[in-house]
Enzyme design. Structure first.
Site, PDB file in Angstrom:
ATOM      1  N   ASP A 117       0.824  -1.215   0.000  1.00 37.73           N
ATOM      2  CA  ASP A 117       0.000   0.000   0.000  1.00 37.73           C
ATOM      3  C   ASP A 117       0.854   1.259   0.000  1.00 37.73           C
ATOM      4  OD1 ASP A 117      -2.229  -1.675   2.276  1.00 37.73           O
ATOM      5  OD2 ASP A 117      -2.287  -1.568   0.093  1.00 37.73           O
ATOM      6  N   THR A 165      11.677 -20.382  10.188  1.00 37.89           N
ATOM      7  CA  THR A 165      12.722 -19.389  10.295  1.00 37.89           C
ATOM      8  C   THR A 165      14.112 -19.937   9.997  1.00 37.89           C
ATOM      9  OG1 THR A 165      13.801 -17.879  11.818  1.00 37.89           O
ATOM     10  CG2 THR A 165      12.852 -19.855  12.753  1.00 37.89           C
ATOM     11  N   ARG A 186      20.571 -16.465   1.615  1.00 36.02           N
ATOM     12  CA  ARG A 186      19.272 -17.041   1.246  1.00 36.02           C
ATOM     13  C   ARG A 186      19.092 -17.242  -0.243  1.00 36.02           C
ATOM     14  NH1 ARG A 186      15.252 -13.714   5.214  1.00 36.02           N
ATOM     15  NH2 ARG A 186      16.012 -14.642   7.128  1.00 36.02           N
ATOM     16  N   HIS A 241       9.558 -13.905   0.363  1.00 32.52           N
ATOM     17  CA  HIS A 241       9.604 -13.590   1.783  1.00 32.52           C
ATOM     18  C   HIS A 241       9.753 -12.114   2.044  1.00 32.52           C
ATOM     19  CE1 HIS A 241      10.397 -14.000   5.965  1.00 32.52           C
ATOM     20  NE2 HIS A 241      11.634 -13.605   5.870  1.00 32.52           N
ATOM     21  N   ARG A 265      18.900  -9.598   1.274  1.00 33.28           N
ATOM     22  CA  ARG A 265      18.909  -9.247   2.697  1.00 33.28           C
ATOM     23  C   ARG A 265      19.403 -10.420   3.521  1.00 33.28           C
ATOM     24  NH1 ARG A 265      15.549 -10.037   7.005  1.00 33.28           N
ATOM     25  NH2 ARG A 265      13.814 -10.955   5.897  1.00 33.28           N
ATOM     26  N   LEU A 301      14.434  -6.741  10.979  1.00 32.12           N
ATOM     27  CA  LEU A 301      14.003  -6.184  12.261  1.00 32.12           C
ATOM     28  C   LEU A 301      14.937  -5.063  12.688  1.00 32.12           C
ATOM     29  CD1 LEU A 301      13.070  -9.433  14.178  1.00 32.12           C
ATOM     30  CD2 LEU A 301      11.528  -7.704  13.339  1.00 32.12           C
TER      31      LEU A 301
END
Lengths: 79, 509
Positions: free
Chosen positions: B134, B167, B199, B266, B312, B318
């Protein structure tokens, strides 16, 4: 006039609180708030006075709306 | 971000966040993919602070509790439709209260976007249903650019079928991936880091294994994550959430059987370009130079500072959110005070956004918005996935163009009311997803190299000479051609004395 029931008194209390909140709004837009209040209450005037469920729901909804709109930051309302 | 990390962890811990502890009472730190010592040469680093396996959940509740202590006014069940802009500066937001169907123009000197990413533009993703881009779309409709949209991270371990995330901490605690032959295939692709490689490397390895026929299950379309070799009390102490998730979504007891996993979308590295203070940046159309947008800030997945680049590392989302969220707050506190006046705005500001919303609410076409969304998700999943080729990207762009035309001309919204109109809200969210998807496809086609999570089979190498730059994309209305531009990467640190810039090297494990 016959004595007002508890529920009728609640509705009138809410209306009075709304009008009092309108008086805290800036002068130019006060009329908008008062018109909005009358219109909102007027929408459901034709409701049967024994339809307790709907009346109580509308009272809760109205209280929630009042809590948001009486905040000092809200300065104008349309519609 | 790295400098503020330790301070931030202490601050969160002082707020009451329940980190896991070691025996002597210090905060527990675990290994996570891609984290190393000596800039990659010193082996695996153990520096990721965690709260069992639900660090994000713990952080959310801690910060929510703290915000209630301070003078925060929450407008619950309000859906933000558009930003209100005056002369290129942001003056507020137009939003709709879903509870009673009223529309509100909220004027503010400072607006901070923290709306998350757009994982839901893919068929299989680990994000919540509200992750619909959004903020990114509101910024695009305001004529501002979005940065690096082509970098979408596929997390290696999302449960097959449900898409729920397992995770990376599971692999950090010692779990490993197996193919149909029972082989720990990551040893072949990343001999040093094995399952704790970055990843995108792990996702690509898994995709290659599945493509070459060594996938598991009746359709040979997933691999297995083995945790049953770990001691039971370790699993229940360090990974309790995964034990429950696996049993609920995959029907598996992780102490006995491996979990079926698949690379799942993700995280979106791209987003609204900001500087290190969290202020949103844009390119001035006249002079071509960068400037900040007054009154607009962004932090978290919606922003692209960008500390993550093309890929990332685990746990950095976080950290990024907390550090740069705090940076926004400090910048706002420096520049603003209670009771400062608002800019004058024209009376009819926001009316064009309202007109668009009305047009959507009254649409009477033949295709439901759920159908358009399903089509878009399938196109993204097949054509703009882990491995991309020129053909697949061109086909994807063309199909997305058609889907956007369908959205403009053939949309049908059946529910016409304003109160709790989930049809309307989901259609508005679809509008946001479509522009994010179109910009992703456009910038992916333009970038002709492989970098991080953007892997192109026709351009398999990283090309630092030509392509070491951020892509910027603009798309004002759905169906418009996506304009692609570029922006230089900041190669220096804020203070060269304190910390020298780390030069890019070829990645090898």
């Amino acid at each position: 006039m016959a004595r007002l029931s508890g529920l009728q008194r609640d509705v009138l209390t809410l209306y009075r609180r709304c009008l009092r909140a309108c008086r805290t709004k800036p002068t130019e837009t006060r009329a908008n708030f008062e018109r909005f209040t009358r219109k909102e209450f007027g929408k459901n005037m034709a409701l049967d006075k024994k339809d307790f469920g709907t009346i109580e729901f509308l009272l809760r909804k109205g209280t929630r709306q009042l809590e948001i709109y009486e905040q000092a930051g809200v300065r104008n309302i349309a519609g | 971000m790295c400098r503020e990390a330790a301070k931030t962890v202490y601050e969160l811990e002082n707020y009451g966040m329940p980190f896991s502890r070691t025996e002597d009472g210090r905060i527990y730190q675990r290994a996570l993919g891609g984290q190393s010592l000596e800039y990659g040469k010193g082996g695996q680093a153990y520096r990721c602070c965690a709260a069992a396996d639900r660090t994000g959940h713990a952080m959310l509740h801690t910060l929510y509790g703290q915000s209630l202590k301070h003078n925060t006014n929450f407008f619950i069940e309000f859906f933000a439709i558009d930003l209100l802009m005056v002369d290129g500066a942001c003056v507020g937001v137009l939003c709709m209260s879903m509870e009673d169907g009223t529309l509100h123009r909220v004027f503010a000197r400072n607006t901070v976007l923290a709306t998350g990413g757009y994982g839901r533009s893919y068929f299989s993703c680990t994000s919540a249903h509200t992750s619909t881009g959004d903020g990114n779309a509101m910024v695009a409709r305001a004529g501002l650019p979005n940065q690096d949209f082509e970098f979408i991270q596929f997390h290696p371990s999302g449960i097959y079928g449900a898409g729920v995330l397992i995770t990376e901490g599971a692999r950090g605690e010692g779990g490993y991936l197996l193919n149909a032959q029972g082989e720990r295939f990551m040893e072949r692709y990343a001999p040093t880091a094995k399952d704790l490689a970055s990843r995108d490397v792990v996702s690509r390895s898994m995709t290659i294994e599945i493509r070459e026929g060594r996938g598991c299950g009746p359709d040979k379309d997933h691999v297995l994550l083995q945790l049953s070799h770990l001691p039971k009390d370790l699993i229940y102490e360090r990974l309790p959430g995964i034990a429950e998730t696996a049993s609920v979504f995959a029907g598996i007891d992780i102490t006995k059987e491996p979990i079926p996993v698949l690379p799942t979308v993700h995280y979106c590295m791209g987003g609204v370009p900001t500087n290190w203070k969290g202020q949103v940046l844009t390119v001035d159309s006249v002079s071509g130079s960068e400037k900040t947008v007054d009154g607009l800030y962004a932090a978290g997945e919606v922003a692209s500072v960008s500390v993550h680049g093309a890929n990332r590392l685990g746990a950095n989302s976080l950290l990024d959110l907390v550090v740069f969220g705090r940076a926004c707050a400090m910048d706002i506190a420096e520049k603003s005070e209670r009771g400062m006046p608002h800019t004058a705005v024209p009376d009819d500001i926001g009316h064009d956004s309202l007109a668009e919303m009305e047009a959507i609410r009254n649409s009477e076409g033949d295709v439901l918005s759920a159908q358009i969304r399903a089509d878009m998700q399938k196109v993204m999943q097949t054509d703009i996935a882990v491995f991309r080729t020129k053909d697949s990207l061109e086909v994807g762009n063309e199909r997305l163009g058609k889907i956007q035309q369908d959205f403009k001309n053939r949309l049908a919204v059946k529910d016409k009311s304003m109160v709790w109109n989930s049809d309307l809200v989901e259609t508005l969210e679809l509008r946001n997803l479509l522009t994010c998807a179109a910009q992703t496809a456009g910038s992916a086609l333009a970038r002709e190299e492989s970098r991080g999570s953007h892997a192109r089979e026709d351009f398999p190498d990283r090309d630092d000479k030509e392509w070491m730059k951020h892509s910027l994309t603009w798309q004002r209305r759905e169906g418009d051609k996506v304009e692609v531009g570029y922006r230089k990467v900041t190669g220096t640190t804020l203070d060269e004395e304190e910390c020298k810039a780390v030069l890019p090297v070829t990645r090898s494990y």
